[in-house]
Motif scaffolding. Structure first.
Motif, mmCIF file in Angstrom:
data_model
loop_
_atom_site.group_PDB
_atom_site.id
_atom_site.type_symbol
_atom_site.label_atom_id
_atom_site.label_comp_id
_atom_site.label_asym_id
_atom_site.label_seq_id
_atom_site.Cartn_x
_atom_site.Cartn_y
_atom_site.Cartn_z
ATOM 1 N N PRO A 10 0.807 -1.227 0.000
ATOM 2 C CA PRO A 10 0.000 0.000 0.000
ATOM 3 C C PRO A 10 0.839 1.276 0.000
ATOM 4 O O PRO A 10 0.311 2.354 -0.264
ATOM 5 N N ARG A 41 -1.659 3.900 -5.005
ATOM 6 C CA ARG A 41 -3.041 3.525 -4.678
ATOM 7 C C ARG A 41 -4.008 3.808 -5.834
ATOM 8 O O ARG A 41 -5.006 3.114 -5.986
ATOM 9 N N GLN A 46 -3.783 0.917 -8.069
ATOM 10 C CA GLN A 46 -4.270 -0.252 -7.344
ATOM 11 C C GLN A 46 -5.786 -0.300 -7.341
ATOM 12 O O GLN A 46 -6.377 -1.367 -7.510
ATOM 13 N N GLU A 48 -3.385 -6.560 1.659
ATOM 14 C CA GLU A 48 -2.436 -5.455 1.833
ATOM 15 C C GLU A 48 -1.381 -5.892 2.842
ATOM 16 O O GLU A 48 -1.693 -6.147 4.011
#
Length: 196
Positions: A7, A15, A18, A36
């Motif tokens: 993360p 992010r 992601q 995570e």
């Protein structure tokens, strides 16, 4: 498949991609778990314990390295997938893995793994009296160097926010005069690592 996620990749800016990948995997109807990781060690351990056929690393080269080392300890040897969200895509460049989110997701959806060579390095226990570290083994699958590359990467990553993508070039120029401190004993072996 399981996605092992860093993360903090790209100082947290990873992010955005992601979220794109998580949504894209769901929309494609792929079954996956999203984990995570709390640390690089957590990524390594989770990869070593994975029961899925594919372990996808979601992060940068450090995350890929930790997952790869975990996979090499996994007796079922799941396939490694990569959704890159780091800063310097050495592994992806070496293996021609796309780093753009759309292209990386399309490659993963296609599900056509390819075999790659993996090399093993064994580090002896420290020769320093009283040192507590034990001998260990590590695996690499792109390029390897001893010392200088790690120093260059550390410098580039530390200064990237100030110098942008000029940081790696500045780091190479900064460390170019380095010549080392003496001979380095190297032992090689042509023993193949058995595939699971």
């Amino acid at each position: 498949m399981i996605c092992l996620v860093n993360p903090t990749a790209r100082s947290g800016r990873g992010r955005t991609s992601q979220a794109f990948w998580r949504q894209g995997l769901s929309e494609a109807g792929l079954q996956f778990r999203w984990h995570e990781c709390r640390s690089g060690e957590d990524c390594r351990v989770q990869a070593g314990l994975a029961t899925e056929r594919t372990v996808v690393t979601v992060g940068g080269d450090g995350t890929i390295n930790n997952v790869r080392n975990g996979l090499m300890a996994n007796p079922s040897r799941p396939a490694l997938g990569v959704l890159y969200s780091g800063t310097s895509p050495d592994f992806c460049t070496f293996h021609r893995i796309p780093t753009k989110p759309e292209a990386a997701l399309a490659r993963l959806r296609a599900g056509r793994p390819k075999a790659v060579d993996v090399a093993e390095i064994r580090f002896p226990a420290s020769e320093t009296p009283g040192a507590a570290d034990a001998a260990r083994t590590a695996f690499f699958a792109s390029s390897c160097d001893i010392g200088l590359g790690a120093a260059t990467a550390e410098f580039a990553n530390r200064w990237r926010r100030h110098l942008g993508y000029l940081a790696p070039g500045r780091a190479r120029a900064w460390f170019a005069p380095w010549r080392g401190t003496g001979p380095l004993p190297v032992k090689s072996s042509s023993t193949a690592i058995p595939r699971g």
